[in-house]
Write a protein that holds these residues in place. Structure first.
Motif, PDB file in Angstrom:
ATOM      1  N   GLU A  14       2.808  55.124  91.829  1.00  0.00           N
ATOM      2  CA  GLU A  14       4.539  54.896  91.453  1.00  0.00           C
ATOM      3  C   GLU A  14       5.582  55.662  90.420  1.00  0.00           C
ATOM      4  O   GLU A  14       4.621  55.763  89.785  1.00  0.00           O
ATOM      5  N   SER A  16       7.810  56.865  87.681  1.00  0.00           N
ATOM      6  CA  SER A  16       8.510  56.599  86.235  1.00  0.00           C
ATOM      7  C   SER A  16       9.580  57.199  86.267  1.00  0.00           C
ATOM      8  O   SER A  16       9.365  58.200  87.117  1.00  0.00           O
ATOM      9  N   ASP A  17      10.170  56.639  85.897  1.00  0.00           N
ATOM     10  CA  ASP A  17      11.486  57.858  85.549  1.00  0.00           C
ATOM     11  C   ASP A  17      11.476  59.213  84.839  1.00  0.00           C
ATOM     12  O   ASP A  17      12.550  59.703  85.644  1.00  0.00           O
ATOM     13  N   ALA A  18      10.644  58.816  83.945  1.00  0.00           N
ATOM     14  CA  ALA A  18      10.539  60.479  83.332  1.00  0.00           C
ATOM     15  C   ALA A  18       9.491  61.121  84.542  1.00  0.00           C
ATOM     16  O   ALA A  18      10.001  62.900  84.729  1.00  0.00           O
ATOM     17  N   ARG A  19       8.976  60.832  85.634  1.00  0.00           N
ATOM     18  CA  ARG A  19       8.189  61.454  86.831  1.00  0.00           C
ATOM     19  C   ARG A  19       8.916  61.951  87.832  1.00  0.00           C
ATOM     20  O   ARG A  19       8.642  63.395  88.372  1.00  0.00           O
ATOM     21  N   TRP A  20      10.156  61.275  87.720  1.00  0.00           N
ATOM     22  CA  TRP A  20      10.818  60.849  88.807  1.00  0.00           C
ATOM     23  C   TRP A  20      11.933  62.667  88.620  1.00  0.00           C
ATOM     24  O   TRP A  20      12.246  63.142  89.403  1.00  0.00           O
ATOM     25  N   ALA A  21      12.424  62.342  87.643  1.00  0.00           N
ATOM     26  CA  ALA A  21      13.297  63.970  86.890  1.00  0.00           C
ATOM     27  C   ALA A  21      12.641  65.282  87.217  1.00  0.00           C
ATOM     28  O   ALA A  21      12.727  66.093  87.583  1.00  0.00           O
ATOM     29  N   GLU A  22      11.384  64.924  87.070  1.00  0.00           N
ATOM     30  CA  GLU A  22      10.569  66.542  86.906  1.00  0.00           C
ATOM     31  C   GLU A  22      10.056  66.376  88.600  1.00  0.00           C
ATOM     32  O   GLU A  22      10.291  67.884  88.808  1.00  0.00           O
ATOM     33  N   THR A  41      13.307  53.392  95.768  1.00  0.00           N
ATOM     34  CA  THR A  41      14.539  52.360  95.787  1.00  0.00           C
ATOM     35  C   THR A  41      15.561  53.062  96.317  1.00  0.00           C
ATOM     36  O   THR A  41      15.548  54.629  96.312  1.00  0.00           O
ATOM     37  N   ALA A  43      19.004  53.498  94.290  1.00  0.00           N
ATOM     38  CA  ALA A  43      18.936  54.574  93.477  1.00  0.00           C
ATOM     39  C   ALA A  43      18.084  56.043  93.978  1.00  0.00           C
ATOM     40  O   ALA A  43      18.636  56.964  94.421  1.00  0.00           O
ATOM     41  N   ARG A  44      16.626  55.879  94.533  1.00  0.00           N
ATOM     42  CA  ARG A  44      16.340  56.869  94.045  1.00  0.00           C
ATOM     43  C   ARG A  44      17.119  57.571  96.395  1.00  0.00           C
ATOM     44  O   ARG A  44      16.501  58.930  95.429  1.00  0.00           O
ATOM     45  N   ASP A  47      19.027  59.949  95.045  1.00  0.00           N
ATOM     46  CA  ASP A  47      18.640  61.102  94.159  1.00  0.00           C
ATOM     47  C   ASP A  47      18.141  61.798  95.370  1.00  0.00           C
ATOM     48  O   ASP A  47      18.570  63.572  95.687  1.00  0.00           O
TER      49      ASP A  47
END
Length: 461
Positions: A14, A16-22, A41, A43-44, A47
């Protein structure tokens, strides 16, 4: 997670927003992007789409087991519309894609001439969705070679559009339609499409599709005419001995070079096994055979083993799990293990071999000429009484790398004998599988210490 400069491979995480930004910068540069079961999701997906637009290096995108839905898939596909996109492999397996979403996918196929593999299994596309998909596949710009459509809620009505694709695509190499109710009529239409097609098909997978013994006559023609065919998967279909007798002339045809034949749970008995043995003796190209879940009995085992000792048989992998074997057939398998120089893998689990049968197998495995590397003996009514023979065999045999003894009545006494052999430097076993076996805390400590002392060994339980 696996990560290098060329590949991003994440499973069951799963994000996280921080992990996704990385991760987003990596989506813009990696050749291979795999985000399997990562809770993505809609939204993802936006991206992902933006990142893919600026990634000319992308060769593979795998978004398996994410609930993207039609909207999310549409969004991702928009990211592949860049003129610089050179993607070769796309997996949207189990992504909640429906027939309604196939229109966009069809349009995308027209604009991706580099795409060679498309995995859409476990999506409820239905016949209407498949029709839309095939319209894209038929476009001259689409050069797809491999298509997976397992569990897609297809019926016989989908087979004519698929047959049209096969006729039109000379580069097509692999079709998987397993676990769809296309039944006898649908299989016949597919076979006719293949018969008319110039494609050099390499793999055809029709497991649990309602294939009948009558279809085997059609399949016989395909096997005989497609010298390129290397894999045929027909498991969980009611072929019976009659169907096998119809199929074997194709397998025996001089042009047939089949390597892998999966006919598990097909209602085959010792009679059908006799026909298959003719193929095994004649075809050195056949390397993998699954007969699991067929009532072959000890007579079928005898026929197989006699054939495995013939010089023309060069089978490397044999799956005969749940075939109603008893200890009475183990002397035949023992001879095979001692003398055969090609068989590397034997799956013989869920047969009532018992201790007497396992001791017979150990005699063959203990011979200097044994070459077997993988042996499955799960659920074979084995007890601690067999462990002294198994322990001695593990020291005498220098080819065996994996042994599965799961779901047998073994206790601390038997496991200890195995441990004492496996811990020796002369034992070359790399994997010992012991699922559903119960031992004491003290034995658990011994097994953990064994893995620590011998890093080359994995104990799986």
């Amino acid at each position: 997670m696996s990560l290098d400069i060329q590949s991003l491979d994440i499973q069951c995480e799963e994000l996280s927003d921080a992990r996704w930004a990385e991760l987003l910068p990596l989506l813009q540069q990696c050749q291979v992007v795999r985000l399997d079961d990562c809770g993505l999701t809609e939204a993802r997906c936006k991206d992902i789409s933006s990142a893919l637009r600026v990634n000319p290096a992308l060769a593979e995108l795998n978004l398996r087991s994410n609930e993207l839905g039609d909207v999310g898939v549409h969004c991702v596909l928009q990211g592949l519309q860049s003129p610089s996109c050179k993607i070769q492999k796309l997996s949207l397996q189990n992504c909640c894609l429906t027939g309604a979403g196939c229109g966009v996918l069809s349009s995308t196929l027209r604009s991706l001439p580099t795409l060679q593999e498309l995995h859409l299994s476990d999506n409820l596309l239905g016949d209407a969705g498949l029709q839309l998909l095939c319209e894209g596949l038929l476009d001259p710009q689409c050069r797809l070679e491999k298509l997976q459509l397992e569990y897609c809620n297809l019926s016989a009505a989908s087979c004519e559009p698929l047959a049209s694709v096969l006729r039109a695509k000379p580069d097509f190499k692999e079709l998987t339609v397993s676990n769809n109710d296309i039944n006898e009529a649908g299989v016949r239409v597919l076979c006719q499409g293949l018969k008319d097609s110039p494609c050099q098909l390499e793999a055809l997978k029709l497991e649990s599709c309602g294939v009948t013994s009558d279809n085997c006559r059609d399949l016989c023609g395909i096997v005989a005419s497609k010298a390129s065919l290397r894999e045929l998967a027909l498991g969980s279909n009611r072929l019976g001995d009659v169907g096998i007798a119809e199929l074997c002339p194709g397998l025996l045809h001089p042009s047939s070079r089949l390597r892998t034949l999966w006919i598990w749970e097909c209602g085959i008995t010792a009679k059908g096994c006799g026909d298959l043995c003719r193929v095994l003796r004649a075809k050195e190209s056949l390397k993998e055979l699954s007969l699991a879940g067929n009532e072959l009995g000890d007579e079928g085992a005898r026929l197989l083993c006699e054939t495995l000792l013939e010089p023309g048989c060069q089978l490397e992998s044999l799956w005969v799990k749940s075939c109603s074997f008893t200890a009475a057939c183990c002397s035949h398998f023992s001879s095979v293990l001692a003398q055969n120089k090609f068989l590397l893998e034997l799956q013989i689990s869920n047969n009532r071999l018992e201790d007497a049968g396992v001791r017979e197998l150990c005699q063959g495995l203990g011979q200097p000429g044994s070459v077997l590397r993988v042996l499955w003996l799960a659920d074979c009514d084995v007890s601690d009484s067999s462990c002294s023979s198994l322990a001695a065999t593990l020291l005498a045999n220098h080819s065996l790398r994996e042994l599965d003894l799961s779901n047998n009545c073994l206790g601390d006494a038997g496991i200890l004998q195995l441990v004492e052999s496996v811990r020796q430097p002369g034992c070359l076993l790399e994997q010992l599988v012991l699922y559903d076996i119960y031992w004491s805390e003290e034995m658990e400590d011994r097994l953990q210490a064994l893995e620590k002392d011998k890093p080359s060994l994995r104990v799986i339980s």
